[in-house]
Design an enzyme around this catalytic site. Structure first.
Site, mmCIF file in Angstrom:
data_model
loop_
_atom_site.group_PDB
_atom_site.id
_atom_site.type_symbol
_atom_site.label_atom_id
_atom_site.label_comp_id
_atom_site.label_asym_id
_atom_site.label_seq_id
_atom_site.Cartn_x
_atom_site.Cartn_y
_atom_site.Cartn_z
ATOM 1 N N LYS A 175 0.848 -1.194 0.000
ATOM 2 C CA LYS A 175 0.000 0.000 0.000
ATOM 3 C C LYS A 175 0.886 1.248 0.000
ATOM 4 C CE LYS A 175 -4.005 -1.767 2.565
ATOM 5 N NZ LYS A 175 -5.016 -1.531 1.514
ATOM 6 N N GLU B 296 -6.408 -9.413 0.455
ATOM 7 C CA GLU B 296 -6.121 -10.536 1.342
ATOM 8 C C GLU B 296 -7.317 -10.940 2.195
ATOM 9 O OE1 GLU B 296 -5.610 -7.491 2.165
ATOM 10 O OE2 GLU B 296 -6.491 -7.492 4.174
ATOM 11 N N ARG C 25 -10.470 -11.406 1.534
ATOM 12 C CA ARG C 25 -11.281 -12.481 0.947
ATOM 13 C C ARG C 25 -10.554 -13.823 1.018
ATOM 14 N NH1 ARG C 25 -11.676 -9.263 -4.624
ATOM 15 N NH2 ARG C 25 -11.410 -7.585 -3.127
HETATM 16 N N1 BES Z 1 -8.273 -3.633 4.184
HETATM 17 C C1 BES Z 1 -8.406 -3.228 2.837
HETATM 18 C C2 BES Z 1 -9.701 -2.486 2.569
HETATM 19 C C3 BES Z 1 -9.719 -1.060 3.006
HETATM 20 C C4 BES Z 1 -9.097 -0.090 2.243
HETATM 21 C C5 BES Z 1 -10.415 -0.686 4.119
HETATM 22 C C6 BES Z 1 -9.151 1.223 2.632
HETATM 23 C C7 BES Z 1 -10.479 0.638 4.493
HETATM 24 C C8 BES Z 1 -9.843 1.597 3.767
HETATM 25 C C9 BES Z 1 -8.402 -4.454 1.924
HETATM 26 O O1 BES Z 1 -7.620 -5.508 2.350
HETATM 27 C C10 BES Z 1 -7.865 -3.993 0.628
HETATM 28 O O2 BES Z 1 -6.724 -3.639 0.585
HETATM 29 N N2 BES Z 1 -8.702 -4.013 -0.390
HETATM 30 C C11 BES Z 1 -8.324 -3.568 -1.672
HETATM 31 C C12 BES Z 1 -8.847 -4.591 -2.637
HETATM 32 C C13 BES Z 1 -8.323 -4.435 -4.026
HETATM 33 C C14 BES Z 1 -6.850 -4.712 -4.059
HETATM 34 C C15 BES Z 1 -9.087 -5.378 -4.902
HETATM 35 C C16 BES Z 1 -8.951 -2.202 -1.917
HETATM 36 O O3 BES Z 1 -10.078 -1.972 -1.472
HETATM 37 O O4 BES Z 1 -8.288 -1.366 -2.500
HETATM 38 ZN ZN ZN Z 2 -7.326 -5.672 4.336
HETATM 39 MN MN MN Z 3 -5.592 -5.325 1.744
#
Ligand code: BES
Ligand code: ZN
Ligand code: MN
Length: 498
Positions: free
Chosen positions: A280, A352, A354
């Site tokens: 990230k 991750e 899912r």
């Molecule tokens: N934990 C995150 C989701 C999230 C992102 C929650 C920002 C709150 C704020 C999750 O694991 C994630 O990184 N999801 C990605 C999925 C994508 C890579 C398909 C997302 O939402 O960007």
């Molecule tokens: Zn996450």
């Molecule tokens: Mn994630």
């Protein structure tokens, strides 16, 4: 804090403070008016002088009010009488409790529970007064070297109800309100603890503690070696990059009939989500300590159900792991086999949630569940869709979705449904495995749920995406405790309606 209910007249209360409402513009509530007469117009004179308009959240603390038995009178602005709904009510209670706590009244008799709130009865108002009070006084200072406690903190509030007939309901409301509020506080604590303290091992320890004091509760933990034996390749693919061992935690509460099918809650418990090799960006990455919000909320709701001793069988499963980049971490393109036998191409290691959830959802089938509800901070996309005001619900069973939406409405912890139509499934196609863990940029929350739906075909299932509702950013950064009220209300309703 101690809470109780009472049905009495304001002028007869011998207490540190009585709390009364004033509507805008300078209009006394019914109880305040009654009180005003006894004090020979003391309150209305003050209003006439212009000291309090009655705007929502205004406060005025009075001393030496004639003909009363209480040390102080606190007037709270309630806004326009016709606009009084859930949010306004919560603001009013919160302001009152904060002021009482800041100004040295250790006890108070509060008449704000007599306000007319659109569509809400006495029981609701008392229950939410307790929840809001606890929410207002919540603070997380366990990691500061000096605690920031008030000099003369509020210790006891007595909420007034209009008639004696409402007393027993009021007492029940207080019990429920306290249990839910404590569940919410536990959830906030778990969320606010950082990733170096709140690890999967720590959550497991907390789960064992829940079982310590209660014969009806059993906790068990599956470690990574057992997970490998059970074929949980998707879960392991996330956990393997971290030095913190992943845990699949099960809390079983047997409050119902021996043969009654359990309600199963599943929580995403990523104790820190760096994104893994699909790292990230750095900005606000600290907030990814909240990525165990699903786990924290099912934990808090479970604690509340146990505390209330509800006659229901409840099984709570927490998929706890840390998502880290390392030499052992999964790479984009890796293909893994889930416990269901279905293979997954990991196109993005940041998707991750899912991956840990799909194995947990396959695992819970062994409990022959009545329903399964998973809760997860799963997608940033749900924030695009619903913002920070409602959680997203997706389900393969319409009545379950409706029951959850209703529970959220009742609990003032709202959710909104998104579809998981078959047409979306093709976004998960992979050239190299049964599916990809990435659905592309369109409808990200829906494709995430579609992914999970491939592992939940055998039972009635709902998924709650709380990425937008689980925590606040900025000055008030911290866990919100959502959707503990929704989940708890759903279970309460199940007991009442069965
Ligand atoms: N934990 C995150 C989701 C999230 C992102 C929650 C920002 C709150 C704020 C999750 O694991 C994630 O990184 N999801 C990605 C999925 C994508 C890579 C398909 C997302 O939402 O960007
Ligand atoms: Zn996450
Ligand atoms: Mn994630």
């Amino acid at each position: 804090m101690e809470y109780s209910v009472k049905s009495g007249n304001p002028e007869k209360q011998r207490t540190a403070c009585i709390v009364l409402g004033v509507f805008e513009p300078r209009k006394l509530t019914a109880t305040a008016e009654q009180f005003d007469k006894i004090t020979d117009g003391f309150i209305s004179n003050i209003l006439r002088r212009g000291d309090l308009e009655g705007k929502l959240g205004q406060v005025l603390l009075l001393h030496n009010v004639p003909n009363t038995l209480s040390d102080r009178v606190l007037l709270i602005g309630c806004g326009k009488e016709r606009e009084l709904g859930d949010t306004q009510y919560q603001k009013i209670i919160s302001k009152a409790v904060q002021t009482l706590n800041d100004t040295g009244s250790m006890e108070a008799v509060c008449f704000l529970t007599e306000l007319n709130v659109k569509g809400r009865d006495s029981q609701w108002k008392v229950k939410h007064a307790v929840e809001t009070s606890e929410g207002t006084l919540y603070n997380f200072d366990q990691l500061k070297s000096k605690a920031s406690s008030a000099r003369r903190p509020l210790r006891k509030i007595i909420f007034n109800v209009p008639t004696r007939r409402e007393l027993s309901e009021g007492e029940e409301a207080i019990k429920q309100g306290i249990s839910i509020a404590q569940g919410v506080s536990t959830t906030k604590d778990l969320m606010n603890l950082p990733g170096n303290i709140c690890t999967p091992t720590y959550i497991a320890e907390r789960a064992f503690k829940l079982a310590d004091d209660n014969k009806k509760v059993t906790t068990s933990v599956i470690d990574e070696d057992e997970m490998k034996e059970m074929g949980m390749g998707a879960f392991i693919s996330v956990s393997q990059g971290s030095d913190e061992p992943g845990k699949l935690i099960t809390i079983e509460y047997k409050g119902g009939e021996e043969d009654a099918k359990p309600i199963v809650l599943v929580g995403k418990g990523i104790t820190f989500d760096t994104g893994g090799i699909s790292l990230k960006p750095g900005a606000a990455m600290d907030e990814m300590k909240f990525d165990m919000g699903g786990a924290a909320s099912v934990f808090g709701a479970t604690q509340a159900v146990i505390e209330m001793g509800l006659p229901v069988n409840l099984i709570t499963v927490i998929a706890a792991a840390e998502n880290m980049p390392s030499a052992k971490a999964s790479r984009p393109g890796d293909v893994v086999t889930s416990m269901s036998g279905q293979t997954i191409e990991i196109l993005n290691t940041d998707a991750e949630g899912r991956l840990v959830l799909c194995d947990a959802l396959t695992y819970v089938d062994k409990f022959d569940p009545d329903v399964v509800i998973d809760v997860a901070t799963l997608t940033g996309a749900v924030i695009v869709a619903l913002g920070h005001k409602a959680s997203g619900i997706m389900s393969n069973h319409n009545p379950l979705a409706h029951d959850l939406l209703n529970a959220g409405e009742q609990a003032a912890d709202r959710a909104w449904r998104l579809p998981i139509w078959d047409e979306y499934q093709e976004q998960l196609d992979s050239n190299f495995a049964d599916m990809s863990n990435l659905g592309g940029s369109a409808a990200g929350s829906i494709t995430a749920a579609c992914f999970l739906s491939r592992f939940t075909k055998k039972y009635q299932w709902a998924h709650i995406d709380i990425a937008g509702t689980a925590w606040n950013k900025g000055k008030n950064k911290g866990g919100t405790g959502k959707p503990v009220p929704l989940l708890t209300q759903y279970i309460i309703n199940r007991v009442v309606n069965s």
